[in-house]
Write an enzyme that holds these catalytic residues in place. Structure first.
Site, PDB file in Angstrom:
ATOM      1  N   CYS A 133       2.355  -1.728  -4.363  1.00 51.09           N
ATOM      2  CA  CYS A 133       3.324  -0.665  -4.699  1.00 51.09           C
ATOM      3  C   CYS A 133       4.614  -1.312  -5.219  1.00 51.09           C
ATOM      4  CB  CYS A 133       3.620   0.167  -3.458  1.00 51.09           C
ATOM      5  SG  CYS A 133       4.825   1.458  -3.807  1.00 51.09           S
ATOM      6  N   GLU A 169       1.633  -5.233   5.342  1.00 54.49           N
ATOM      7  CA  GLU A 169       2.790  -5.250   4.429  1.00 54.49           C
ATOM      8  C   GLU A 169       3.824  -6.275   4.902  1.00 54.49           C
ATOM      9  OE1 GLU A 169       4.835  -1.454   3.499  1.00 54.49           O
ATOM     10  OE2 GLU A 169       6.671  -2.650   3.585  1.00 54.49           O
ATOM     11  N   THR A 222       8.475  -0.768   4.439  1.00 51.10           N
ATOM     12  CA  THR A 222       8.816   0.437   3.650  1.00 51.10           C
ATOM     13  C   THR A 222       8.666   1.730   4.436  1.00 51.10           C
ATOM     14  OG1 THR A 222       6.553   0.449   2.816  1.00 51.10           O
ATOM     15  CG2 THR A 222       8.234  -0.533   1.390  1.00 51.10           C
ATOM     16  N   SER A 255      -1.453   8.261   3.567  1.00 43.20           N
ATOM     17  CA  SER A 255      -2.828   7.867   3.260  1.00 43.20           C
ATOM     18  C   SER A 255      -3.826   8.991   3.537  1.00 43.20           C
ATOM     19  CB  SER A 255      -3.185   6.621   4.082  1.00 43.20           C
ATOM     20  OG  SER A 255      -2.847   6.815   5.433  1.00 43.20           O
TER      21      SER A 255
HETATM   22 FE1  SF4 Z   1       4.723   2.712  -1.915  1.00 43.10          FE
HETATM   23 FE2  SF4 Z   1       4.184   2.500   0.693  1.00 43.10          FE
HETATM   24 FE3  SF4 Z   1       6.219   4.017  -0.156  1.00 43.10          FE
HETATM   25 FE4  SF4 Z   1       3.748   4.796  -0.591  1.00 43.10          FE
HETATM   26  S1  SF4 Z   1       4.714   4.568   1.409  1.00 43.10           S
HETATM   27  S2  SF4 Z   1       5.431   4.832  -2.097  1.00 43.10           S
HETATM   28  S3  SF4 Z   1       2.734   2.841  -0.927  1.00 43.10           S
HETATM   29  S4  SF4 Z   1       6.025   1.810  -0.362  1.00 43.10           S
END
Ligand code: SF4
Length: 284
Positions: free
Chosen positions: A99, A129, A165, A265
């Site tokens: 990403c 990650e 993230t 997901s």
């Molecule tokens: Fe990217 Fe993870 Fe944010 Fe989804 S949750 S936009 S995969 S950083």
């Protein structure tokens, strides 16, 4: 929902429930690359993983476990520098679906390395990650998931601080406060991705007005579990479910407002099945 009068059960689905942009992109990349191998499942959702396996997208634990010359896909979590180079040596072709929000943190890790700064990642040490981010610096790096772990850091003059993230924004601030007690000059970068931040904020708003919350996500999905933790704080009747079959009629009362949210997901089809099941319960 508070207030009087006779009402039937009502359901509201969060606008930001389900696949985020990065996950959608990685799943599409894996579909297009089939037959191919990924390092670990593309996403933490058993149903999507099974659908991809049927197309010939299989998961391997290490680059060396991939048959030589096969096609490989890097999932949205990204991988570290060494893993990427082993993958490039092993695979015939590598499709990098890291990403962009994660790739940006890899750049920061490299920046820390160039400046000779230790890197502190606020997140779960064993999350792929976090492992990937730490794999972009050869300088000292640490993963801290909470205030206690931050307080256990060695005393440092300077460090660059980033976060996983999908970390919870509020907790990131409190962990950073603890980090500042150990690091004299902490350069903090706010790297929680906008998709996570917006999803969490919307879920909390919905949970504040709902009587019951359903959080739909894979049990191994870190962002779904964090979503459940957040909504559970404001809506005690919250349930974490992987799919519609887990919903029990006894969870609801006739006048309830039911909020539904889902992790990044969770595929649309699973959310639609949950909505259909709620529709059936509403009609009963
Ligand atoms: Fe990217 Fe993870 Fe944010 Fe989804 S949750 S936009 S995969 S950083």
């Amino acid at each position: 929902m508070r207030g009087g009068g006779i009402r039937v059960l009502r359901t509201i689905i969060a606008r930001r429930a389900g696949f985020c942009f990065g996950v959608r992109r990685a799943v599409e990349a894996a579909r297009s690359a089939a037959p191919a191998y990924t390092l670990g499942p593309v996403i933490h959702n058993p149903r999507v993983v099974a659908e991809l396996a049927a197309l010939g997208v299989l998961s391997a634990d290490t680059p060396e476990a991939i048959p030589e010359g096969a096609r490989a896909v890097v999932r949205s979590h990204g991988v570290g520098r060494d893993t990427l180079s082993r993958l490039e040596k092993r695979a015939g072709q590598v499709c990098d679906a890291t990403c962009p929000f994660v790739a940006r943190i890899h750049d920061m890790a490299r920046e820390a390395e160039s400046a000779g700064l230790p890197l502190i990642v606020v997140g779960e040490e064993r999350h792929p990650e976090v492992e990937g981010i730490r794999g972009w610096t050869n300088c000292q790096s640490y993963a801290v998931a909470d205030e206690a772990a931050a307080m256990a850091l060695p005393a440092m003059e300077r460090a660059l601080v980033v976060s996983q993230t999908t970390f919870i924004a509020e907790r990131f601030e409190s962990v950073c406060a603890a980090i500042r007690a150990r690091v004299r000059e902490a350069q903090v970068r706010k790297t929680i991705c906008p998709a996570t931040r917006d999803r969490q904020q919307e879920a909390v708003r919905l949970a504040q007005s709902a009587d019951v919350m359903l959080v739909v996500g894979g049990r191994e999905s870190s962002n779904s579990r964090k979503l459940f933790e957040l909504v559970g704080k404001v809506c005690p009747r919250s349930h974490f479910i992987e799919d519609a079959r887990e919903i029990e009629n006894t969870w609801f009362h006739p006048a309830d407002l039911v909020g539904i949210t889902a992790g990044a997901s969770t595929p649309d089809c699973t959310i639609k099945e949950v909505a259909a099941r709620m529709n059936d319960i509403e009609k009963q």
